[in-house]
Structure formats: C-alpha cells, structure tokens
Design a protein around this motif. Sequence first.
Motif, PDB file in Angstrom:
ATOM      1  N   ILE A 120     -18.447 -42.046 -11.571  1.00  0.00           N
ATOM      2  CA  ILE A 120     -18.162 -41.355 -12.832  1.00  0.00           C
ATOM      3  C   ILE A 120     -19.422 -41.261 -13.678  1.00  0.00           C
ATOM      4  N   ILE A 121     -20.177 -42.325 -13.758  1.00  0.00           N
ATOM      5  CA  ILE A 121     -21.418 -42.334 -14.540  1.00  0.00           C
ATOM      6  C   ILE A 121     -22.422 -41.335 -13.976  1.00  0.00           C
ATOM      7  N   ILE A 122     -22.569 -41.301 -12.668  1.00  0.00           N
ATOM      8  CA  ILE A 122     -23.502 -40.361 -12.032  1.00  0.00           C
ATOM      9  C   ILE A 122     -23.060 -38.920 -12.281  1.00  0.00           C
ATOM     10  N   GLU A 123     -21.751 -38.646 -12.191  1.00  0.00           N
ATOM     11  CA  GLU A 123     -21.246 -37.302 -12.460  1.00  0.00           C
ATOM     12  C   GLU A 123     -21.527 -36.894 -13.899  1.00  0.00           C
ATOM     13  N   LYS A 124     -21.328 -37.817 -14.824  1.00  0.00           N
ATOM     14  CA  LYS A 124     -21.584 -37.516 -16.241  1.00  0.00           C
ATOM     15  C   LYS A 124     -23.070 -37.295 -16.500  1.00  0.00           C
ATOM     16  N   LEU A 125     -23.922 -38.074 -15.861  1.00  0.00           N
ATOM     17  CA  LEU A 125     -25.364 -37.885 -16.012  1.00  0.00           C
ATOM     18  C   LEU A 125     -25.800 -36.531 -15.451  1.00  0.00           C
ATOM     19  N   ASN A 126     -25.240 -36.138 -14.309  1.00  0.00           N
ATOM     20  CA  ASN A 126     -25.556 -34.834 -13.733  1.00  0.00           C
ATOM     21  C   ASN A 126     -25.117 -33.703 -14.661  1.00  0.00           C
ATOM     22  N   LYS A 127     -23.934 -33.838 -15.251  1.00  0.00           N
ATOM     23  CA  LYS A 127     -23.427 -32.830 -16.200  1.00  0.00           C
ATOM     24  C   LYS A 127     -24.334 -32.759 -17.424  1.00  0.00           C
ATOM     25  N   LEU A 128     -24.738 -33.907 -17.926  1.00  0.00           N
ATOM     26  CA  LEU A 128     -25.627 -33.961 -19.086  1.00  0.00           C
ATOM     27  C   LEU A 128     -26.968 -33.306 -18.788  1.00  0.00           C
ATOM     28  N   GLU A 129     -27.504 -33.569 -17.606  1.00  0.00           N
ATOM     29  CA  GLU A 129     -28.769 -32.960 -17.190  1.00  0.00           C
ATOM     30  C   GLU A 129     -28.632 -31.437 -17.125  1.00  0.00           C
ATOM     31  N   THR A 130     -27.538 -30.967 -16.580  1.00  0.00           N
ATOM     32  CA  THR A 130     -27.291 -29.531 -16.478  1.00  0.00           C
ATOM     33  C   THR A 130     -27.209 -28.897 -17.859  1.00  0.00           C
ATOM     34  N   LEU A 131     -26.513 -29.560 -18.783  1.00  0.00           N
ATOM     35  CA  LEU A 131     -26.400 -29.041 -20.145  1.00  0.00           C
ATOM     36  C   LEU A 131     -27.749 -29.009 -20.850  1.00  0.00           C
ATOM     37  N   LEU A 132     -28.555 -30.034 -20.650  1.00  0.00           N
ATOM     38  CA  LEU A 132     -29.885 -30.066 -21.266  1.00  0.00           C
ATOM     39  C   LEU A 132     -30.773 -28.955 -20.744  1.00  0.00           C
ATOM     40  N   VAL A 133     -30.753 -28.741 -19.457  1.00  0.00           N
ATOM     41  CA  VAL A 133     -31.561 -27.676 -18.855  1.00  0.00           C
ATOM     42  C   VAL A 133     -31.099 -26.325 -19.376  1.00  0.00           C
ATOM     43  N   SER A 134     -29.788 -26.103 -19.450  1.00  0.00           N
ATOM     44  CA  SER A 134     -29.242 -24.833 -19.934  1.00  0.00           C
ATOM     45  C   SER A 134     -29.596 -24.589 -21.392  1.00  0.00           C
ATOM     46  N   SER A 135     -29.637 -25.633 -22.191  1.00  0.00           N
ATOM     47  CA  SER A 135     -29.913 -25.451 -23.614  1.00  0.00           C
ATOM     48  C   SER A 135     -31.371 -25.104 -23.880  1.00  0.00           C
ATOM     49  N   VAL A 136     -32.275 -25.444 -22.979  1.00  0.00           N
ATOM     50  CA  VAL A 136     -33.704 -25.156 -23.147  1.00  0.00           C
ATOM     51  C   VAL A 136     -34.044 -23.757 -22.651  1.00  0.00           C
ATOM     52  N   LYS A 137     -33.357 -23.282 -21.649  1.00  0.00           N
ATOM     53  CA  LYS A 137     -33.656 -21.985 -21.043  1.00  0.00           C
ATOM     54  C   LYS A 137     -33.343 -20.848 -22.013  1.00  0.00           C
ATOM     55  N   GLN A 138     -34.149 -19.802 -21.976  1.00  0.00           N
ATOM     56  CA  GLN A 138     -33.911 -18.619 -22.795  1.00  0.00           C
ATOM     57  C   GLN A 138     -33.197 -17.518 -22.015  1.00  0.00           C
ATOM     58  N   ILE A 139     -33.340 -17.539 -20.697  1.00  0.00           N
ATOM     59  CA  ILE A 139     -32.654 -16.599 -19.818  1.00  0.00           C
ATOM     60  C   ILE A 139     -31.678 -17.407 -18.973  1.00  0.00           C
ATOM     61  N   LEU A 140     -30.417 -17.025 -19.033  1.00  0.00           N
ATOM     62  CA  LEU A 140     -29.367 -17.787 -18.368  1.00  0.00           C
ATOM     63  C   LEU A 140     -28.776 -17.000 -17.199  1.00  0.00           C
ATOM     64  N   THR A 141     -28.391 -17.717 -16.165  1.00  0.00           N
ATOM     65  CA  THR A 141     -27.635 -17.145 -15.058  1.00  0.00           C
ATOM     66  C   THR A 141     -26.148 -17.323 -15.368  1.00  0.00           C
ATOM     67  N   VAL A 142     -25.299 -16.813 -14.517  1.00  0.00           N
ATOM     68  CA  VAL A 142     -23.854 -16.999 -14.702  1.00  0.00           C
ATOM     69  C   VAL A 142     -23.524 -18.488 -14.717  1.00  0.00           C
ATOM     70  N   GLU A 143     -24.123 -19.233 -13.796  1.00  0.00           N
ATOM     71  CA  GLU A 143     -23.859 -20.679 -13.721  1.00  0.00           C
ATOM     72  C   GLU A 143     -24.303 -21.380 -15.016  1.00  0.00           C
ATOM     73  N   ASP A 144     -25.478 -21.003 -15.521  1.00  0.00           N
ATOM     74  CA  ASP A 144     -25.961 -21.560 -16.792  1.00  0.00           C
ATOM     75  C   ASP A 144     -24.997 -21.219 -17.924  1.00  0.00           C
ATOM     76  N   LEU A 145     -24.514 -19.978 -17.918  1.00  0.00           N
ATOM     77  CA  LEU A 145     -23.612 -19.522 -18.977  1.00  0.00           C
ATOM     78  C   LEU A 145     -22.285 -20.275 -18.936  1.00  0.00           C
ATOM     79  N   ILE A 146     -21.815 -20.569 -17.750  1.00  0.00           N
ATOM     80  CA  ILE A 146     -20.590 -21.366 -17.604  1.00  0.00           C
ATOM     81  C   ILE A 146     -20.793 -22.728 -18.262  1.00  0.00           C
ATOM     82  N   ASN A 147     -21.925 -23.355 -17.977  1.00  0.00           N
ATOM     83  CA  ASN A 147     -22.206 -24.673 -18.549  1.00  0.00           C
ATOM     84  C   ASN A 147     -22.462 -24.600 -20.054  1.00  0.00           C
ATOM     85  N   TYR A 148     -23.117 -23.543 -20.491  1.00  0.00           N
ATOM     86  CA  TYR A 148     -23.487 -23.409 -21.906  1.00  0.00           C
ATOM     87  C   TYR A 148     -22.282 -23.111 -22.794  1.00  0.00           C
ATOM     88  N   THR A 149     -21.395 -22.221 -22.333  1.00  0.00           N
ATOM     89  CA  THR A 149     -20.269 -21.793 -23.170  1.00  0.00           C
ATOM     90  C   THR A 149     -18.956 -22.489 -22.840  1.00  0.00           C
TER      91      THR A 149
END
Length: 97
Positions: free
Chosen positions: A7-36
């Motif tokens: 559970i901790i590893i899954e949450k850390l992976n999700k957090l990492e994905t959200l951090l990467v998405s929040s820094v990017k200026q151009i988003l893919t569909v996958e990024d947009l799913i995580n961002y919104t």
Amino acid sequence: MNSNETIIIEKLNKLETLLVSSVKQILTVEDLINYTGFSRSYIYKLVHKNILPYSKPNGKTLFFQKNEIDNFLLQNKSSSISQIQQKAVDYTLTSKK
C-alpha cells in the motif's frame, strides 16, 4: 512484502505521478487523468465534442496545455456568499444616487 508495504509503495508511486504531472506544461491523456481525476472515457468524450482544448500534432496522440486545462477547469466559477455581499457593498458605496 506485506500488504502495508504494498500500500505504501502504491501511494508513493501515485504521489510521484502526481508530482510529475503538476510540473509538466504539456500533458498526455494519462497525465490529464492523473491531474484532473477525469476518466479516460470522459476525456475522450470532451475531446470528441471539442469542449476540451487539445492538440493532435501527429494525427494520433493527444496533447493538452496545462494552462488551458486550468482555465477550462475554472470556468463557470461560482461566487461565495461573502464575495457576493462584498460586491453588493462595493456597488452601494460606488453607485451614484
């Protein structure tokens, strides 16, 4: 690995994905799913109806500008009661009698 570690590893992976998405200026569909938090099907529905601004430079892959997505998400903003009251006070004080 026990279930708590998983559970901790899954949450850390999700957090990492959200951090990467929040820094990017151009988003893919996958990024947009995580961002919104929108589902993939809802994003494609918005794209299909030309409601969501997007680019498709190679005719296949969708890209989204983060600032345009932010503007889209903040459309149709509703004012709070205190904001409405403040506008009424400001109008009353500045309107000519």
